[in-house]
Design a protein around this motif. Structure first.
Motif, short mmCIF file in Angstrom:
data_model
loop_
_atom_site.label_atom_id
_atom_site.label_comp_id
_atom_site.label_asym_id
_atom_site.label_seq_id
_atom_site.Cartn_x
_atom_site.Cartn_y
_atom_site.Cartn_z
N VAL A 321 0.88 -1.18 0.00
CA VAL A 321 0.00 0.00 0.00
C VAL A 321 0.91 1.22 0.00
O VAL A 321 1.55 1.52 1.01
CB VAL A 321 -0.93 0.01 1.22
CG1 VAL A 321 -1.81 1.26 1.22
CG2 VAL A 321 -1.80 -1.25 1.24
N PRO A 322 1.01 1.95 -1.12
CA PRO A 322 2.05 2.97 -1.28
C PRO A 322 2.13 4.02 -0.18
O PRO A 322 3.22 4.31 0.32
CB PRO A 322 1.71 3.59 -2.63
CG PRO A 322 1.09 2.47 -3.40
CD PRO A 322 0.28 1.71 -2.38
N LEU A 323 1.00 4.61 0.23
CA LEU A 323 1.08 5.67 1.24
C LEU A 323 1.52 5.11 2.58
O LEU A 323 2.31 5.74 3.30
CB LEU A 323 -0.27 6.37 1.38
CG LEU A 323 -0.25 7.63 2.26
CD1 LEU A 323 0.65 8.71 1.65
CD2 LEU A 323 -1.65 8.17 2.50
N VAL A 324 1.03 3.94 2.95
CA VAL A 324 1.43 3.30 4.20
C VAL A 324 2.92 2.98 4.18
O VAL A 324 3.64 3.20 5.17
CB VAL A 324 0.59 2.03 4.45
CG1 VAL A 324 1.13 1.24 5.64
CG2 VAL A 324 -0.88 2.39 4.68
N ASP A 325 3.40 2.49 3.05
CA ASP A 325 4.82 2.15 2.94
C ASP A 325 5.69 3.41 2.95
O ASP A 325 6.77 3.42 3.54
CB ASP A 325 5.07 1.34 1.68
CG ASP A 325 4.48 -0.05 1.76
OD1 ASP A 325 4.18 -0.49 2.88
OD2 ASP A 325 4.30 -0.69 0.70
N ASN A 398 -9.56 4.50 4.57
CA ASN A 398 -9.13 3.79 3.37
C ASN A 398 -7.81 4.42 2.93
O ASN A 398 -7.77 5.58 2.52
CB ASN A 398 -10.18 3.95 2.28
CG ASN A 398 -9.82 3.21 1.01
OD1 ASN A 398 -8.65 3.13 0.62
ND2 ASN A 398 -10.83 2.67 0.33
N PRO A 399 -6.68 3.69 3.03
CA PRO A 399 -5.38 4.31 2.75
C PRO A 399 -5.23 4.78 1.31
O PRO A 399 -4.51 5.74 1.03
CB PRO A 399 -4.38 3.21 3.08
CG PRO A 399 -5.14 1.93 2.95
CD PRO A 399 -6.55 2.26 3.38
N ASN A 425 0.27 9.90 -11.93
CA ASN A 425 -0.36 10.29 -10.67
C ASN A 425 -1.53 9.40 -10.30
O ASN A 425 -1.73 9.03 -9.15
CB ASN A 425 -0.83 11.75 -10.75
CG ASN A 425 0.33 12.71 -10.82
OD1 ASN A 425 1.49 12.32 -10.67
ND2 ASN A 425 0.03 13.99 -11.07
N LYS A 426 -2.34 9.04 -11.30
CA LYS A 426 -3.54 8.26 -11.03
C LYS A 426 -3.20 6.85 -10.59
O LYS A 426 -3.88 6.26 -9.73
CB LYS A 426 -4.43 8.22 -12.28
CG LYS A 426 -5.77 7.56 -12.07
CD LYS A 426 -6.65 7.66 -13.31
CE LYS A 426 -8.00 7.02 -13.09
NZ LYS A 426 -8.87 7.13 -14.30
N ALA A 427 -2.14 6.27 -11.14
CA ALA A 427 -1.81 4.88 -10.87
C ALA A 427 -0.99 4.70 -9.60
O ALA A 427 -0.96 3.61 -9.02
CB ALA A 427 -1.03 4.30 -12.05
N ILE A 428 -0.31 5.75 -9.14
CA ILE A 428 0.67 5.57 -8.07
C ILE A 428 0.03 5.25 -6.72
O ILE A 428 0.67 4.65 -5.85
CB ILE A 428 1.56 6.82 -7.95
CG1 ILE A 428 2.87 6.48 -7.24
CG2 ILE A 428 0.83 7.97 -7.26
CD1 ILE A 428 3.91 7.58 -7.29
N HIS A 429 -1.22 5.60 -6.54
CA HIS A 429 -1.86 5.39 -5.25
C HIS A 429 -2.26 3.93 -5.02
O HIS A 429 -2.33 3.49 -3.86
CB HIS A 429 -3.11 6.28 -5.12
CG HIS A 429 -2.81 7.71 -5.36
ND1 HIS A 429 -2.11 8.50 -4.47
CD2 HIS A 429 -3.09 8.53 -6.43
CE1 HIS A 429 -1.99 9.72 -4.95
NE2 HIS A 429 -2.57 9.78 -6.14
#
Length: 470
Positions: A321-325, A398-399, A425-429
C-alpha cells in the motif's frame, strides 16, 4: 545552610522553567549554593520504549542545557544509573553530600514517574523537601473536572473548560533567569555511549532551535489548517521533538499563539497542542495506561493476528500500500512521521492487518525522535478504538483514498517509495499487480476490502458479547 538543587526531567530548558527560577531566588535570598542534576538512565528509557533517535535527541538537549546552565553559573551533574530506582538513591546521596534540603522539579504523570517520586519521599531525610511545579500543564489536572467531579474522557469539553480557565490568566513565560552568578566553564557531560540519530529533516531539538522554529512557524500558522494534512508540504510545526524533551513548553507555544491570534476552539494548531496536554492529563488520572492497559477494556479480547510477517512488512514499508509504505520509510529514515500518516499507518496496521495496537505503539516509540509516551499511547488507542474519546470501531481510513486526497500528485510517495516514481499520478496510489511486479514493488499483503469487512464483523461481535456480560 540549606542549599538548593534543580532536578531536571523532561524539561531540558532554562526559559519558562519555574523550578530553576524558584531555586535561583531561594539561593539568592539564603546566600546558598545551587546545583542542577539529571538522572541519565538509558536502560529505564528503553524499558519505557525509547529507541536510539529519542536517546540521541536527549543527549543533544542535555549537552546544550549543560552549556546554558554553565552560563548562569550553575553546574549540571549527571547521575548515571541502570534505573530510576538506583538513580533516586544516588540523587539523595548527592543532596546529602552537597547539604541540599530543597529540591525543585516539575510534576510528571505516569506509572514509573509516580514510583520514582514516591521512592524519593520514602528515602529522603526528613529535612529534605521536594518542591514540584505543575508547569507541564496549562492548568493542574485536578482543577479540570466535569460538573460531576470526574476527570474528562472527551476532548472537546476538556478543551472548552481549559480555555475558559486560561484565556484571562495566561501570563508571559519566564525568560531565562538572570541571577548574577558568574558564568562557569561547562564541563563535558559523562553520558556514556553516544546514541546515533542523523536528524535528516533538521527537526528542532535544542531550546534555541525550538524558539526560532516557533517564531518562523507563526508566520505560516494561518495556512496550518489547509496544509497540515499534506505530507509533501512543509505545513506542520515540526516542534514535537522539542515538546517531548521539554526544550519548549506548551505554555510558551500558547503565549506565542495568543500574541498573534485569539485563543479559540477553532484554532487548529492550538487544538493540536491541547491534545498533547489532554493525553498527559489522562496519565495523571489513569497511570496504569503505562502498563499496556486499554482505556476501554471492551475491545481487549479482539482476536489479533499472530503472523509476525504482517508486522514486519508494515515496519519495513513493504505492505504493498504505497502511502502506508511511504510513511513507514519516512519514519525509518528520519525518526519522524507526518501526523496524518501516523493515523493512516496505524489504522492500517490495527484494522486491516489486525495486528495488536501495542506492537505498533512499541515500534513508533522505538523509531521516533519525538517519542512522548502520553501522545503515542493516546494516538494508538484512538486509532484502535480502545482509548478515551476514540474513533468508533467502524471508522476505518481507506489508505488509497487518503493517498488520493492528501498526496494527489504522488509527490510524497515518489520521495519515499522511489520504485513507484515512474507511475502516473492516477496509478501511483494503488498500482495494478502487473505494474507493481514490473517495478519490483510488493503486492498488497492482504485484500483491503475483505480484511476491512472481517474486522467490522469481529468488532461488532466482540461488542455484542461484552454488552451481554456487562
Amino acid at each position: 545552610m540549606a542549599n538548593q538543587l534543580v532536578w531536571f526531567r523532561n524539561d531540558l530548558r532554562t526559559c519558562d522553567h519555574a523550578p530553576l527560577s524558584e531555586a535561583l531566588v531561594a539561593a539568592h535570598q539564603q546566600n546558598s549554593t545551587i546545583t542542577a542534576a539529571f538522572i541519565w538512565s538509558p536502560e529505564q528509557l528503553q524499558q519505557q520504549g525509547a529507541g536510539s533517535p529519542k536517546l540521541a535527541a536527549y543527549q543533544q538537549a542535555l549537552d546544550a542545557l549543560n552549556d546554558d546552565l554553565a552560563a548562569l553559573g550553575v553546574e549540571l551533574q549527571i547521575i548515571t544509573a541502570p534505573s530510576w530506582q538506583q538513580g533516586v538513591t544516588d540523587l539523595i546521596e548527592l543532596c546529602v553530600r552537597l547539604d541540599v534540603d530543597n529540591i525543585y522539579c516539575h510534576y510528571e504523570p505516569g506509572w514509573d514517574e509516580r514510583l520514582r517520586d514516591g521512592q524519593f519521599h520514602d528515602q529522603a531525610p526528613e529535612q529534605m523537601h521536594l518542591h514540584r511545579a505543575n508547569d507541564l500543564y496549562s492548568a493542574p489536572p485536578r482543577q479540570l473536572l466535569t460538573l460531576q467531579g470526574n476527570f474528562y474522557k472527551v476532548f472537546t469539553p476538556y478543551k472548552r473548560n481549559l480555555l475558559a480557565q486560561i484565556i484571562d490568566t495566561l501570563v508571559a513565560p519566564r525568560p531565562a533567569p538572570d541571577n548574577g552568578l558568574p558564568a562557569q566553564a561547562a564541563k563535558p557531560l559523562a553520558l556514556g555511549e553516544r546514541f546515533v540519530w542523523d536528524n535528516p529533516m533538521q527537526l528542532p531539538v535544542l531550546e534555541q532551535q525550538a524558539h526560532e522554529r516557533l517564531e518562523d512557524f507563526m508566520d505560516q500558522m494561518n495556512d496550518y489548517s489547509s496544509l497540515r494534512d499534506i505530507p509533501a508540504r512543509a505545513g506542520t510545526s515540526l516542534l514535537s521533538t522539542s515538546l517531548a524533551l521539554g526544550t519548549l513548553s506548551s505554555r510558551q507555544v500558547l503565549w506565542t499563539i495568543a500574541q498573534r491570534q485569539a485563543l479559540t476552539s477553532s484554532n487548529a494548531f492550538l487544538s493540536e497542542i491541547l491534545w498533547r496536554e489532554f493525553y498527559k492529563y489522562l496519565l495523571a488520572w489513569r497511570p496504569e495506561l503505562c502498563l499496556g492497559k486499554a482505556f476501554n477494556p471492551k475491545w481487549d479480547q479482539f482476536p489479533w493476528q499472530t503472523d509476525p510477517s504482517l508486522l514486519q512488512r508494515w515496519q519495513a514499508g513493504q505492505t504493498g500500500v504505497p502511502l502506508v509504505d511511504a510513511a513507514a520509510r519516512q519514519l525509518n529514515q528520519t525518526g519522524w512521521m507526518h501526523n496524518r500518516l501516523r493515523m493512516v499507518s496505524a489504522m492500517y496496521l490495527v484494522k486491516i492487518l489486525q495486528v495488536d495496537w501495542r506492537h505498533g505503539e512499541a515500534w513508533f516509540a522505538r523509531q521516533l525522535a519525538d517519542f512522548d509516551f502520553a501522545a503515542n499511547n493516546g494516538g494508538w488507542q484512538w486509532v484502535a478504538s480502545t482509548g478515551v474519546d476514540a474513533t468508533p470501531y467502524f471508522r476505518i481510513f481507506n489508505p488509497h483514498e487518503q493517498s488520493r486526497r492528501f498526496d494527489p500528485d504522488g509527490d510524497f510517495i515518489r520521495k519515499y517509495v522511489p520504485e513507484l516514481a515512474p507511475l502516473a499520478n492516477k496509478a501511483i496510489h494503488q498500482p495494478t499487480p502487473e505494474l507493481a511486479l514490473a517495478l519490483g514493488y510488493p503486492l498488497p499483503v492482504v485484500d483491503y476490502k475483505t480484511s476491512r469487512a472481517d474486522t467490522l464483523v469481529k468488532f461488532k461481535k466482540l461488542g455484542q458479547d461484552y454488552d451481554q456480560h456487562h
